[in-house]
Motif scaffolding. Structure first.
Motif, short mmCIF file in Angstrom:
data_model
loop_
_atom_site.label_atom_id
_atom_site.label_comp_id
_atom_site.label_asym_id
_atom_site.label_seq_id
_atom_site.Cartn_x
_atom_site.Cartn_y
_atom_site.Cartn_z
N SER A 1 0.84 -1.21 0.00
CA SER A 1 0.00 0.00 0.00
C SER A 1 0.87 1.26 0.00
O SER A 1 0.61 2.21 -0.73
CB SER A 1 -0.92 -0.01 1.22
N ALA A 2 1.93 1.24 0.79
CA ALA A 2 2.83 2.40 0.84
C ALA A 2 3.54 2.59 -0.49
O ALA A 2 3.79 3.73 -0.93
CB ALA A 2 3.83 2.23 1.97
N GLN A 3 3.90 1.50 -1.14
CA GLN A 3 4.56 1.58 -2.45
C GLN A 3 3.63 2.23 -3.49
O GLN A 3 4.05 3.07 -4.28
CB GLN A 3 4.99 0.18 -2.90
N GLN A 4 2.37 1.83 -3.47
CA GLN A 4 1.40 2.45 -4.38
C GLN A 4 1.18 3.92 -4.00
O GLN A 4 1.03 4.79 -4.86
CB GLN A 4 0.09 1.68 -4.32
N GLY A 5 1.20 4.19 -2.68
CA GLY A 5 1.02 5.56 -2.21
C GLY A 5 2.15 6.48 -2.61
O GLY A 5 1.95 7.68 -2.79
N ALA A 6 3.37 5.92 -2.78
CA ALA A 6 4.52 6.73 -3.17
C ALA A 6 4.29 7.38 -4.52
O ALA A 6 4.61 8.57 -4.73
CB ALA A 6 5.77 5.87 -3.19
N LYS A 7 3.74 6.63 -5.48
CA LYS A 7 3.47 7.20 -6.80
C LYS A 7 2.35 8.23 -6.72
O LYS A 7 2.42 9.29 -7.33
CB LYS A 7 3.11 6.09 -7.79
N LEU A 8 1.31 7.92 -5.95
CA LEU A 8 0.20 8.87 -5.80
C LEU A 8 0.70 10.16 -5.13
O LEU A 8 0.29 11.26 -5.51
CB LEU A 8 -0.91 8.24 -4.95
N PHE A 9 1.57 10.00 -4.16
CA PHE A 9 2.14 11.17 -3.48
C PHE A 9 2.94 12.02 -4.47
O PHE A 9 2.81 13.25 -4.48
CB PHE A 9 3.03 10.73 -2.32
N ALA A 10 3.77 11.37 -5.27
CA ALA A 10 4.58 12.10 -6.25
C ALA A 10 3.71 12.85 -7.25
O ALA A 10 4.04 13.97 -7.66
CB ALA A 10 5.51 11.12 -6.97
N ASP A 11 2.58 12.25 -7.63
CA ASP A 11 1.71 12.87 -8.63
C ASP A 11 0.83 13.98 -8.05
O ASP A 11 0.46 14.92 -8.76
CB ASP A 11 0.82 11.81 -9.28
N ASN A 12 0.48 13.88 -6.76
CA ASN A 12 -0.52 14.78 -6.21
C ASN A 12 -0.04 15.68 -5.06
O ASN A 12 -0.61 16.76 -4.85
CB ASN A 12 -1.71 13.96 -5.68
N CYS A 13 0.99 15.23 -4.34
CA CYS A 13 1.36 15.93 -3.10
C CYS A 13 2.75 16.56 -3.13
O CYS A 13 3.01 17.51 -2.39
CB CYS A 13 1.29 14.96 -1.91
N ALA A 14 3.63 16.01 -3.96
CA ALA A 14 5.02 16.47 -3.95
C ALA A 14 5.17 17.90 -4.40
O ALA A 14 6.15 18.58 -4.03
CB ALA A 14 5.87 15.55 -4.84
N VAL A 15 4.23 18.41 -5.18
CA VAL A 15 4.32 19.78 -5.66
C VAL A 15 4.36 20.77 -4.49
O VAL A 15 4.95 21.85 -4.59
CB VAL A 15 3.13 20.11 -6.60
N CYS A 16 3.76 20.43 -3.35
CA CYS A 16 3.79 21.30 -2.17
C CYS A 16 4.74 20.75 -1.10
O CYS A 16 5.54 21.49 -0.53
CB CYS A 16 2.39 21.45 -1.57
N HIS A 17 4.62 19.45 -0.82
CA HIS A 17 5.39 18.87 0.28
C HIS A 17 6.80 18.46 -0.14
O HIS A 17 7.60 18.10 0.74
CB HIS A 17 4.65 17.65 0.83
N GLY A 18 7.10 18.53 -1.43
CA GLY A 18 8.43 18.16 -1.91
C GLY A 18 8.53 16.68 -2.20
O GLY A 18 7.81 15.87 -1.62
N THR A 19 9.45 16.34 -3.07
CA THR A 19 9.63 14.93 -3.44
C THR A 19 10.11 14.10 -2.25
O THR A 19 9.91 12.89 -2.22
CB THR A 19 10.63 14.82 -4.59
N ASP A 20 10.77 14.77 -1.27
CA ASP A 20 11.24 14.06 -0.08
C ASP A 20 10.25 14.17 1.07
O ASP A 20 10.53 13.72 2.19
CB ASP A 20 12.61 14.59 0.35
#
Length: 292
Positions: free
Chosen positions: A209-228
């Motif tokens: 689940s976390a592995q799938q969430g990593a891609k979703l995070f990169a596509d939707n959340c990283a723009v604000c929270h950063g790739t890290d």
């Protein structure tokens, strides 16, 4: 029979006995000590003089003014005026000096911190608590985790312009999408994102689940929270990798946050308090231990 003969004298003491009695008990008519009598008379004279000199007699809508014209309110007014004169130089120095330019070890900074401490008790404890430790939705000001920056200048800007305050063009503004409410992600995808956040914050081990969430995070959340996932203070996006959470880091709280988003509000104190008081508040908050 003479009056002297009518008097009863106590045989043991030779003192006159009062005529009245209670249950067969009589008392001696012992005169008061002279020192006590003179003290009593002196108190009466003093009281009469006090009533004349000081305000003392209550009337229906006022009271006697006293010949000296003294009042406790008048004394308080004088003391406040003296205190205002004494702090005038400090207030002027604070008004003329940018907050970030004040020497941290100077008497001026110490005065600012003390003034800010008093202002904090009046204006800020309702949300942040008396010890500034905050609560759910209200940040802890003692730690070193800051949404918008923790140096003096940044704290001052946050205090002056507030967060999401209408009418202040410089207010701090950030907008997190409501991924669930606005149907940007499905419930299952939200759980994957939550799994990833709990992974990067070292709360849960790696899962599918976390592995799938990593891609979703990169596509939707990283723009604000950063790739890290360490956040972006320019946007007010929190660091998701540390153990500090404004609304909670458990799965239920994170699910609610991702689903509905968060949008806390803080007053723009520059609209409510004078500039010097806002500076003093910034100095105090910075001094609590988490200021950078």
């Amino acid at each position: 029979m003479s009056e002297q003969d009518k008097k009863q004298i106590d045989a043991a003491t030779g003192v006159e006995v009062n005529a009245h009695e209670w249950d067969g008990i009589q008392e001696l008519n012992t005169p008061l000590p002279r020192w006590w009598l003179w003290s009593f008379y002196a108190c009466i004279v003093f009281a009469l003089g006090y009533v004349v000199v000081y305000p003392a007699i209550p009337f229906r809508h006022s009271a006697s003014a006293g010949t000296l014209g003294w009042t406790s309110r008048g004394e308080l007014k004088k003391e406040l005026a003296s205190a205002e004169i004494a702090r005038a130089a400090t207030v002027k120095a604070l008004a003329d000096t940018p907050i970030e330019a004040i020497d941290p070890k100077s008497p001026l900074m110490r005065a600012a911190v003390e003034g800010g401490k008093a202002a904090f008790k009046v204006n800020c404890v309702q949300c942040h608590g008396s010890g500034a430790a905050g609560s759910k939705g209200y940040p802890n000001l003692n730690d070193d985790d800051w949404l918008w920056g923790g140096n003096l200048k940044e704290i001052h800007a946050t205090l002056e312009h507030g967060i999401r305050q209408p009418g202040d063009d410089a207010t701090r503004i950030s907008q997190m999408p409501a991924f669930g409410r606005d149907q940007l992600l499905t419930a299952a995808q939200i759980q994957d994102v939550v799994s990833y956040v709990r992974l990067v914050s070292r709360q849960d081990p790696a899962t599918a689940s976390a592995q799938q969430g990593a891609k979703l995070f990169a596509d939707n959340c990283a723009v604000c929270h950063g790739t890290d996932a360490k956040g972006n203070r320019t946007l007010g996006a929190p660091n998701l990798t540390d153990p500090i959470w404004l609304y909670g880091g458990d799965r239920a709280s994170l699910t609610a946050t991702v689903t509905n988003a968060r949008a806390g509000v803080m007053p723009a104190w520059g609209q409510r308090l004078d500039p010097v008081t806002v500076k003093m508040l910034a100095a105090y908050v910075h001094s609590l231990g988490g200021g950078e």
